[in-house]
Each structure stands twice: as structure tokens, then as C-alpha cells.
Design an enzyme around this catalytic site. Structure first.
Site, PDB file in Angstrom:
ATOM      1  N   ARG A   1      46.102  41.334  42.379  1.00 16.19           N
ATOM      2  CA  ARG A   1      46.186  40.624  43.655  1.00 16.19           C
ATOM      3  C   ARG A   1      46.610  39.191  43.372  1.00 16.19           C
ATOM      4  O   ARG A   1      45.890  38.429  42.734  1.00 16.19           O
ATOM      5  CB  ARG A   1      44.830  40.647  44.371  1.00 16.19           C
ATOM      6  CG  ARG A   1      44.925  40.304  45.853  1.00 16.19           C
ATOM      7  CD  ARG A   1      43.543  40.271  46.493  1.00 16.19           C
ATOM      8  NE  ARG A   1      42.856  39.023  46.170  1.00 16.19           N
ATOM      9  CZ  ARG A   1      41.542  38.835  46.333  1.00 16.19           C
ATOM     10  NH1 ARG A   1      40.773  39.821  46.742  1.00 16.19           N
ATOM     11  NH2 ARG A   1      40.997  37.666  46.046  1.00 16.19           N
TER      12      ARG A   1
ATOM     13  N   HIS B   1      42.242  37.008  49.241  1.00 16.29           N
ATOM     14  CA  HIS B   1      42.048  38.248  49.993  1.00 16.29           C
ATOM     15  C   HIS B   1      42.768  38.184  51.336  1.00 16.29           C
ATOM     16  O   HIS B   1      43.489  39.109  51.719  1.00 16.29           O
ATOM     17  CB  HIS B   1      40.553  38.487  50.211  1.00 16.29           C
ATOM     18  CG  HIS B   1      40.238  39.674  51.055  1.00 16.29           C
ATOM     19  ND1 HIS B   1      40.462  40.968  50.636  1.00 16.29           N
ATOM     20  CD2 HIS B   1      39.717  39.766  52.299  1.00 16.29           C
ATOM     21  CE1 HIS B   1      40.092  41.806  51.586  1.00 16.29           C
ATOM     22  NE2 HIS B   1      39.643  41.104  52.600  1.00 16.29           N
TER      23      HIS B   1
ATOM     24  N   TYR C   1      36.046  32.113  43.303  1.00 18.55           N
ATOM     25  CA  TYR C   1      35.473  33.170  42.472  1.00 18.55           C
ATOM     26  C   TYR C   1      36.437  33.673  41.387  1.00 18.55           C
ATOM     27  O   TYR C   1      36.087  34.572  40.627  1.00 18.55           O
ATOM     28  CB  TYR C   1      35.010  34.351  43.336  1.00 18.55           C
ATOM     29  CG  TYR C   1      36.057  34.887  44.298  1.00 18.55           C
ATOM     30  CD1 TYR C   1      36.975  35.862  43.907  1.00 18.55           C
ATOM     31  CD2 TYR C   1      36.133  34.417  45.606  1.00 18.55           C
ATOM     32  CE1 TYR C   1      37.935  36.350  44.780  1.00 18.55           C
ATOM     33  CE2 TYR C   1      37.082  34.895  46.494  1.00 18.55           C
ATOM     34  CZ  TYR C   1      37.978  35.858  46.079  1.00 18.55           C
ATOM     35  OH  TYR C   1      38.931  36.329  46.955  1.00 18.55           O
TER      36      TYR C   1
END
Length: 337
Positions: A247, A251, A260
């Protein structure tokens, strides 16, 4: 569990088309991030890093097959025939939006029956049993169609995953399950989701094949998905494919992955861009030059920008149409409630 590596299973023209679809998805994704920053669009759930397995898996389908994608599946929908203008109509929630008639956030919840794209949901994994149901109906009707169902690794931690895959396995349904495994369920790393990060290993528990593939390797992804589709169409049942991807963005535009993920990890993800990797393969085969690849991206960037400007000027939905398509109407379906 089997591991699929690169094989030549498509023609030059097919490979060039796969590359164009990937560039188209990237251009739309990049443009949506710009629109969000400009305050012109509300949201984007990025598909960057997933484009390779998305185009590879969907290209393995036939015209009469069904696609049940997750909400990050922009490239899947493009392969099925979604245009840039149609997507931008959805981004700006316009009346002519063919995905949800302007009723949902971009990419969040939509369907396109004419392209055989079943309803997308933001309720994680809820579409997996639905995909099994579509495949069950196709089998009962002897239609010969196959259903492709895509989802992220986070979906495999939900009960819907077990119920859908188990039902499909028991009834040997014509469905292909593709996990786009980017190792994160929003901010939760896969090591905190499962003690075994190889999702394909779970297939043995259902008595079906499990295949692990590098989702950034387009030829390998296409070969794995083509074989799984062929198997399903023969009546041999479902396959679970674990496609390892990276990714590249947060998100969604509402998330900050640097809270994170380390900067080093994010930089490493950018080194696994499936579009750049596939373009390098095409250049190696002398099917395209670096200048041609750059020109294709430039052309799609302009088309995405023009599509956004055009869509923004289209009519908004009317208040009196708010209930349209909410309740069934007509003699075949009964009177509206």
C-alpha cells in the site's frame, strides 16, 4: 499451497492494454488526491500499489462474468469498462453518476449492473458471502459464468470470510477469491491479525487450492487468476489467491499512515510500484519505450483533470429523486411501500 511465478500467458497487445488500464487508475487516484486537497472532493480510498493484481485478475474474466470488488478496487472497475468521466461523476456526486446516482462517497459503495459489477460495500468482508451467492445462482442456472471476489487482508479476520469461502468450497462454486494483501487493516499490521501471514494457507482448511503470488508482478498475477478462472469454469470449484502487494498511500485521505508506519517503510513501498515494474518489463521486451510510457501517463493525467472539470459542472441530483431506486416499483416487483 502453491506459489505462482511469472509466466508468459498474454499477447503483446494484451500486456499493453493492461499497462494502459493501470496508468488510467493511477491518474484518477492522483487526481482525486488533488481534488481532496483543493476541497473539491470529500474523500479518496487510494488503490496505489494494488493496480497490478487488480488489472491482472479482472482481465482474466470473460464478458459474462461477475466482479465483486472491495472499495479499493478502482482498477478492477476500469478493466470492466468504467470511464474516467463516469468515475468523476461519482466523485462529485452528480445526478448522472452511473454508480450510485450521487448517493455515496467516491468508491465507497457503488454498483454498475451493465458492467456486471456487483454492489461494493464499506462493511469489511460483507461482500464475500454475496459473491458466493452470485456464484451459487450461476451454478443453479447453468450460466457458465465465474465470479471474481476481491478483498484486503483485514477482511480475512472477519466471520464473513469464513462463511463465504466455506460455502463456496462445499458447493464447488465458480468463484475466485483474491486477497489483495498489503499487510495492513487500516493501521493494524498483519502480525496482529494472524499468526500465519500466508493467507493462502487457509485454503487447505476448506479443501480448495491456495495460491500465493507477487501482486506487483502482473504476468504472474494474470497467470494465477487465469488458471483459477479456468478451474472455476470447469466446475472444479473456488480458488483462494493471496496476492502480496504494497500500500503506497494512507488507508484513505482521512488517515495518516506516518502515525503507524516509518518513513523508511513508506519509501520502501514506493519501490514496489507495480506500474513502474510492469513498464520496465515492457521496455525490456522493446514493446514500449520510456518516452512512450511517460507520454501515456501524461495523457491520462490530462484526461483525468479534464474529466474532473467536466463532471464538476454537471447537474446535481434533485431532491425529489431522493427515493428513486430505494424501493422496488412496477407490477413485476409489486407496489412501492
Amino acid at each position: 499451497m502453491a506459489t505462482t511465478t511469472r509466466t508468459d500467458s498474454a499477447t503483446r497487445e494484451q500486456y499493453l492494454q493492461l499497462h494502459r488500464w493501470m496508468c488510467m487508475a493511477k491518474a484518477l487516484d492522483d487526481r482525486m488526491h488533488i481534488l481532496v486537497k483543493q476541497g473539491r472532493a470529500p474523500f479518496v480510498g487510494s488503490s496505489r500499489g494494488h493496480e497490478g493484481i487488480q488489472v491482472a485478475s479482472t482481465a482474466a474474466l470473460g464478458a459474462d462474468d461477475w466482479l465483486v470488488p472491495h472499495y479499493r478496487g478502482l482498477a478492477n472497475s476500469i478493466v470492466r469498462g468504467l470511464t474516467m468521466k463516469e468515475w468523476m461523476l461519482a466523485v462529485f456526486a452528480k445526478a448522472a453518476d452511473p454508480l450510485s446516482a450521487g448517493r455515496n462517497i467516491p468508491g465507497g459503495c457503488y454498483s454498475y449492473h451493465a458492467l456486471k459489477i456487483a454492489p461494493v460495500s464499506q462493511v469489511v468482508a460483507s461482500w464475500i458471502p454475496k459473491a458466493a451467492g452470485i456464484a451459487y445462482a450461476a451454478k443453479l442456472r447453468c450460466e457458465g459464468s465465474v465470479t471474481l471476489c476481491t478483498f484486503g487482508d483485514g477482511a480475512t479476520s472477519q466471520g464473513d470470510f469464513h462463511e463465504g469461502v466455506n460455502f463456496a468450497a462445499v458447493h464447488k462454486l465458480p468463484v475466485v477469491f483474491v486477497c489483495e494483501n498489503n499487510s495492513y487493516a487500516i493501521s493494524v499490521p498483519i502480525r496482529l491479525q494472524t499468526a500465519n501471514p500466508n493467507i493462502a494457507d487457509r485454503a487447505a482448511g476448506y479443501g480448495i487450492p491456495g495460491v500465493t503470488v507477487d501482486g506487483t508482478d502482473v504476468p504472474a498475477g494474470y497467470a494465477a487468476c487465469r488458471d483459477a478462472v479456468d478451474r472455476a469454469r470447469r466446475g472444479d470449484g473456488p480458488t483462494l489467491i493471496d496476492a502480496k502487494v504494497w500500500r503506497m498511500n494512507s488507508h484513505t485521505s482521512e488517515d495518516n499512515h506516518l502515525k503507524y508506519r516509518t518513513k523508511e517503510e513508506v519509501a520502501d513501498a514506493s519501490e514496489h510500484d507495480p506500474i513502474a515494474r510492469f513498464a520496465a518489463l515492457l521496455e525490456e521486451r522493446r514493446w514500449i519505450t520510456a518516452d512512450q510510457a511517460a507520454k501515456i501517463e501524461e495523457e491520462y493525467n490530462k484526461e483525468a483533470s479534464d474529466a474532473a472539470d467536466w463532471a464538476e459542472q454537471q447537474p446535481d441530483p434533485l431532491a425529489e429523486d431522493a427515493m428513486t431506486n430505494v424501493f422496488a416499483t412496477g407490477s413485476a416487483q409489486g407496489a412501492p411501500l
